[in-house]
Scaffold this active site. Structure first.
Site, PDB file in Angstrom:
ATOM      1  NE  ARG A  36      -3.443  -0.354  -0.724  1.00  0.00           N
ATOM      2  CZ  ARG A  36      -4.877  -0.300  -0.793  1.00  0.00           C
ATOM      3  NH1 ARG A  36      -5.393  -1.271  -0.255  1.00  0.00           N
ATOM      4  NH2 ARG A  36      -5.511   0.559  -1.409  1.00  0.00           N
ATOM      5  CG  LEU A  69     -10.397  -4.161   7.808  1.00  0.00           C
ATOM      6  CD1 LEU A  69     -11.203  -3.144   8.034  1.00  0.00           C
ATOM      7  CD2 LEU A  69     -10.977  -5.047   6.530  1.00  0.00           C
ATOM      8  CG  HIS A  70      -3.485  -4.529   5.931  1.00  0.00           C
ATOM      9  ND1 HIS A  70      -2.334  -5.377   6.569  1.00  0.00           N
ATOM     10  CD2 HIS A  70      -3.961  -4.118   7.140  1.00  0.00           C
ATOM     11  CE1 HIS A  70      -2.452  -5.184   7.786  1.00  0.00           C
ATOM     12  NE2 HIS A  70      -3.345  -4.457   8.258  1.00  0.00           N
ATOM     13  CB  ALA A  71      -4.615  -5.626   0.164  1.00  0.00           C
TER      14      ALA A  71
END
Lengths: 583, 94
Positions: free
Chosen positions: A127, B14-16
């Site tokens: 990310r 809850l990252h990608a």
């Protein structure tokens, strides 16, 4: 000039270098006067629109060519670009604190990148790369800088970069990319995955290679041996050109065998099974062309989080694998961890000799709560397919009996609770401690099957730490003692009529596999990438010949002799038409 | 206002992809929705908008993290219940 690095995607490439230096913004602290503000704001809004336009175009292009996974990366970028909160933060700096828009963008994005980078998590690192990508896109458009894109490679080239981001590789015109070389990265990074999925030869992690390479330099990239040659001699070019052709021809030829059945020339069936390390869809995909799972490593469930995986969670994973393979057997190996591997969810005491320490089954005996949770999950999953339980690191009959007693306890508990399991579930062992191979005739009476873990068997038999690169020359998988020991075990299982398989790396090596088949073993388990190569060998092998090969190997004296003999025998069978064998 | 507590149970947090799915669901409601990251005693460590993927991602909501969802607006109850069940179903990532 020659560089060396471990190959991450096999192949050979020859050609000119394309040196990719991505746009790197240099943003300085700058504030606006009242008069400058409106024009700057307008320009900033135009830049955001342009950025969104570029991204939409890329998404559309990728969507049209069916590359949905890559399109998703850019959809995520668009999401970041349009993020309300992030946009608000930037505008607040511009209108409230007179930040120049580029300085505001830099400040806000970097703040979020720092927050994410601190977490040290693979997904969050990705990310952070996404955030950086979007930031660079905005700043590039703000500054109006042309950028050198991997979509603009004119002629087929070997691409050199410090590091490649998803957005770089996604727009890459892969018909023009002969090979990839980067300074940063390894086996599991984004560039490696892209390279493997496209079949692009790649060497990653050659530090300082960017100092040594110029655009249009002639290079040879040997991602079989792990070598990069800049400015090769003419003779080398010819040599590698030939090697490249041979590699491609071989790979294409081998690939044809992936879907065939493992039946020998004389009509005997060999089970070709899969080693899996998770229940991800791409791993389970192999179900389409294999005869089952010979080794289902369960450690992945324990690596993921801070907590030990619950019975429910393990049950769901085991059930999933069992269901996918249906009537074909899935052999679940119970937890195999030890002092050398730390798990986030389990604190283990440090040991001087972890490989000779509280490992695998031994750990499960000291932590029976953990063992029983896994066994209960496996037993419950067994009604959903053909699941078997395999115990690692069994060193004695006592080990086996103790483990089986615990399995019995679990079954009784499930009976009491009225929970279902397959009462005929098979229980077997790994043969990886040499002692157990030597008493195979005794142990075979009390197991349903066994599988030889060649990696550990070799390390324990030869007293060589397989993780120490200094000892590479001593770690001899083809040591005659290995085959003699496996011979002893196979005799016992043959006599008892119980299945014996090989699931270590040697099981996926066609040369060693010939010997195993000759010793009466009829089941080999391997990683997905070895399946086609093994089937190719199996379909061209006569079991009578295999027996001869095995006998010969048992008479040879050194690993080098064994290896070169098997190399020869395997080569003969790879292209039987050319060699006139079995005419 | 409507609020409810739960815990992140899916493997990758809850990252990608999961963050995107969560934010997409949050955006389908008109209420203002806040995610609070809690510690073991239930105290708020961080909070951010459920409609911002940047907020959700940078809060670093790993597997096992307790969270509280609060919403304010016409569909507040529906929004919170919906997002809580989304988290508890584990995004097909267990």
């Amino acid at each position: 000039m020659i560089f060396q690095a471990p190959p991450v995607s096999p192949g050979i490439a020859l050609g000119k270098a394309f040196v990719f230096i991505p746009f790197r913004p240099v943003i300085t602290e700058r504030f606006l006067t009242k008069e400058e503000l409106p024009r700057n704001l307008e320009h900033y809004r135009e830049v955001l629109d342009k950025a969104a336009g570029e991204l939409s175009l890329i998404i559309k292009g990728l969507g049209e060519s069916g590359e949905n996974e890559k399109a998703a990366i850019f959809e995520a970028h668009l999401e970041i670009l349009n993020d309300e909160e992030l946009g608000k933060d930037i505008l607040t700096l511009i209108t409230g604190q007179n930040f120049a828009p580029d300085y505001a963008v830099e400040t806000v994005y970097e703040k979020f990148i720092d927050m994410v980078s601190a977490a040290d998590d693979q997904y969050l690192m990705e990310r952070a790369a996404d955030f950086r990508d979007v930031k660079n896109r905005i700043l590039r458009l703000w500054l109006g800088v042309e950028h050198r894109n991997l979509s603009e490679i004119k002629e087929p080239s070997v691409v050199f970069a410090h590091e490649l981001f998803p957005s770089n590789t996604a727009v890459m015109d892969r018909t023009k990319v002969l090979g990839l070389v980067t300074e940063v990265g390894g086996l599991t990074c984004h560039s490696a995955i892209i390279a493997r999925s496209y079949g692009i030869p790649a060497l990653l992690g050659i530090s300082n290679v960017m100092d040594a390479i110029r655009d249009n330099d002639q290079v040879i990239l040997d991602a079989l041996e792990g070598r990069l040659i800049i400015g090769p001699a003419k003779g080398q070019i010819e040599e590698y050109e030939a090697r490249r052709r041979a590699f491609l021809q071989e790979a294409a030829e081998t690939e044809k065998f992936r879907g065939v059945k493992g039946v020998t020339r004389d009509g005997k069936t060999v089970e070709v099974c899969l080693n899996i390390g998770s229940t991800n869809d791409d791993e389970l995909e192999g179900a389409a062309w294999t005869d089952g799972v010979g080794l289902f490593r369960s450690e992945f469930l324990f690596m993921a989080g801070q907590d030990l995986p619950s019975e429910e969670r393990q049950f769901r994973a085991y059930k999933k694998a069992a269901e996918v393979f249906g009537s074909r057997q899935v052999i679940l190996r119970t937890l195999d961890i030890g002092g050398d591997k730390t798990l986030p969810c389990l604190e283990l005491p440090r040991e001087d000799n972890p490989f000779l320490g509280v490992r695998a089954l031994r750990l499960c005996f000291t932590r029976q709560d953990l063992f029983k949770t896994q066994l209960r999950a496996a037993l419950r999953a067994s009604v959903w397919g053909n699941l078997a339980i395999m115990l690692p690191m069994v060193g004695s009959l006592e080990d086996l009996r103790r483990a089986k007693a615990i399995i019995r306890e679990c079954r009784e508990e499930l009976d009491e609770q009225g929970l279902e399991y397959n009462p005929d579930i098979k229980v077997g062992i790994m043969i990886e401690i040499p002692a157990i191979a030597l008493i195979a005739d005794l142990i075979v009476e009390e197991v349903d099957f066994a599988s030889i873990g060649t990696n550990d068997l070799c390390q324990y038999l030869l007293a060589v730490d397989r993780q120490n690169p200094e000892l590479n020359e001593y770690y001899q998988s083809f040591h005659p003692a290995m085959f003699r020991l496996i011979y002893v075990a196979s005799q016992a299982f043959l006599k008892a009529g119980k299945p014996l398989s090989v699931c270590g790396e040697m099981g996926g090596d066609p040369r060693a596999a010939m010997v195993f088949l000759g010793l009466g073993i009829r089941k080999l388990s391997m990683s997905a990438s070895s399946v086609a190569g093994i089937k190719r060998m199996v379909t061209r092998l006569d079991l009578k010949d295999a027996e001869g090969i095995a006998n010969r190997v048992l008479s040879l004296a050194t690993a080098a002799e064994v290896e070169s003999y098997l190399q020869e025998e395997e080569k003969k069978r790879r292209n039987p038409e050319d060699q006139g064998v079995h005419s | 206002m409507y609020a409810k507590k739960t815990t992140i149970i899916n493997r990758t947090g809850l990252h990608a992809r999961t963050a995107n799915e969560f934010v997409k669901a949050a955006k389908s409601f008109s209420s203002e929705i806040t995610v609070k990251k809690l510690d073991e005693r239930g105290e708020t460590v961080k909070s951010g908008s459920a409609k911002s993927v940047v907020h959700v991602v940078t809060m670093i909501l790993n597997k096992g993290t307790p969270v509280e969802l609060t919403a304010q607006g016409p569909d507040e109850r529906e929004a919170v219940e919906n997002l809580v069940s989304l988290i508890e179903e584990g995004f097909n990532d267990l």
